[in-house]
Design an enzyme around this catalytic site. Sequence first.
Site, short mmCIF file in Angstrom:
data_model
loop_
_atom_site.label_atom_id
_atom_site.label_comp_id
_atom_site.label_asym_id
_atom_site.label_seq_id
_atom_site.Cartn_x
_atom_site.Cartn_y
_atom_site.Cartn_z
N GLU A 109 -5.84 13.04 4.48
CA GLU A 109 -5.71 11.68 3.92
C GLU A 109 -6.98 10.90 4.24
O GLU A 109 -7.62 11.15 5.27
CB GLU A 109 -4.45 11.07 4.57
CG GLU A 109 -4.26 9.58 4.48
CD GLU A 109 -3.82 9.06 3.12
OE1 GLU A 109 -4.54 9.34 2.16
OE2 GLU A 109 -2.80 8.35 3.06
N ASP A 110 -7.37 9.98 3.37
CA ASP A 110 -8.57 9.19 3.64
C ASP A 110 -8.33 8.17 4.75
O ASP A 110 -9.06 8.12 5.73
CB ASP A 110 -9.09 8.51 2.36
CG ASP A 110 -8.04 7.67 1.63
OD1 ASP A 110 -6.85 7.68 2.02
OD2 ASP A 110 -8.40 7.00 0.64
N ASP A 113 -2.91 3.18 6.66
CA ASP A 113 -2.78 1.73 6.84
C ASP A 113 -1.38 1.44 7.41
O ASP A 113 -1.18 1.46 8.62
CB ASP A 113 -3.05 1.05 5.49
CG ASP A 113 -3.16 -0.47 5.60
OD1 ASP A 113 -2.54 -1.05 6.50
OD2 ASP A 113 -3.86 -1.08 4.78
N PHE A 162 -11.23 -4.23 4.71
CA PHE A 162 -11.09 -3.39 3.52
C PHE A 162 -12.33 -2.53 3.39
O PHE A 162 -13.43 -3.02 3.17
CB PHE A 162 -10.84 -4.20 2.25
CG PHE A 162 -10.27 -3.32 1.18
CD1 PHE A 162 -8.91 -3.07 1.13
CD2 PHE A 162 -11.10 -2.67 0.28
CE1 PHE A 162 -8.38 -2.18 0.18
CE2 PHE A 162 -10.58 -1.79 -0.67
CZ PHE A 162 -9.21 -1.55 -0.71
N ARG A 175 -16.34 4.67 -4.71
CA ARG A 175 -15.97 5.95 -4.07
C ARG A 175 -17.20 6.80 -3.75
O ARG A 175 -17.18 7.62 -2.83
CB ARG A 175 -15.06 6.77 -4.99
CG ARG A 175 -13.65 6.22 -5.16
CD ARG A 175 -12.75 7.29 -5.78
NE ARG A 175 -11.54 6.74 -6.36
CZ ARG A 175 -10.41 6.52 -5.68
NH1 ARG A 175 -10.36 6.79 -4.40
NH2 ARG A 175 -9.35 6.04 -6.29
P1 IMP Z 1 -0.44 3.16 3.63
O1 IMP Z 1 0.61 3.87 2.83
O2 IMP Z 1 -0.14 1.70 3.83
O3 IMP Z 1 -0.75 3.86 4.94
O4 IMP Z 1 -1.77 3.12 2.75
C1 IMP Z 1 -2.62 4.21 2.65
C2 IMP Z 1 -3.37 4.19 1.34
O5 IMP Z 1 -3.79 2.87 0.99
C3 IMP Z 1 -4.63 5.04 1.45
O6 IMP Z 1 -4.40 6.34 0.99
C4 IMP Z 1 -5.62 4.28 0.59
O7 IMP Z 1 -5.57 4.77 -0.75
C5 IMP Z 1 -5.16 2.85 0.61
N1 IMP Z 1 -5.93 2.03 1.58
C6 IMP Z 1 -5.48 1.48 2.72
N2 IMP Z 1 -6.44 0.78 3.36
C7 IMP Z 1 -7.55 0.89 2.58
C8 IMP Z 1 -8.92 0.40 2.71
O8 IMP Z 1 -9.32 -0.29 3.67
N3 IMP Z 1 -9.76 0.74 1.71
C9 IMP Z 1 -9.39 1.51 0.63
N4 IMP Z 1 -8.14 1.99 0.50
C10 IMP Z 1 -7.23 1.69 1.46
MG MG Z 2 -6.75 4.08 -3.02
#
Ligand code: IMP
Ligand code: MG
Length: 184
Positions: A109-110, A113, A162, A175
Amino acid sequence: MSARAETLRRTGGREVKSIVFDAETLERRVTELGSAITAAYPDGDLLVLGLLKGSFIFVSDLVRRIERPLQIDFIVASSYGAGTISSGQVKLLYDPETKLEGKHILLVEDIVDSGNTLRRLAALLEDRHPKSLSVCALLDKVEKHEPIPHLRFVGFEAPPAFLVGYGLDHAEDYRHLPFIADLM
Ligand code: IMP
Ligand code: MG
């Protein structure tokens, strides 16, 4: 050309606030993660599953630092229902072609959050009876979530900003930046 001018050329003139992880720092840490992953899987079939699109650059660099046999596939997930409300559901828009049963699955996963994406995907993948399921995330906004059981490999603790670049987007832009920047 100055570093700033080069960045502006890549972004079409849009400023980024600051570079948080430069290309050399990313390369060094990805190499360390590859070594840790190599050591963690002494045997068995390993399937690296990249979560698209955000992980595409990270996966391509990471697998070249893992020194054992492995296979690569990707998953594309989407949440059902209202965007920001946690429905507890996730749907796979692209499902891996290979079966997961009996294999070590490393989901890549990138950025984590809230952790909701990972929690839901982990539950869905566990239903396929892999031999093991672990997650490798390049970035982790640790302050934003409770501990996530499957999260085993983390590149960097991320600031509550962000972030864009190295696969991460803002509305599909940025990207391709070779570093990770704080957008605003
Ligand atoms: P989560 O489900 O809240 O953990 O969100 C994870 C997803 O939200 C990641 O796979 C990203 O695609 C996106 N995301 C969360 N924070 C960022 C950020 O700072 N920059 C870009 N994408 C983010
Ligand atoms: Mg995204």
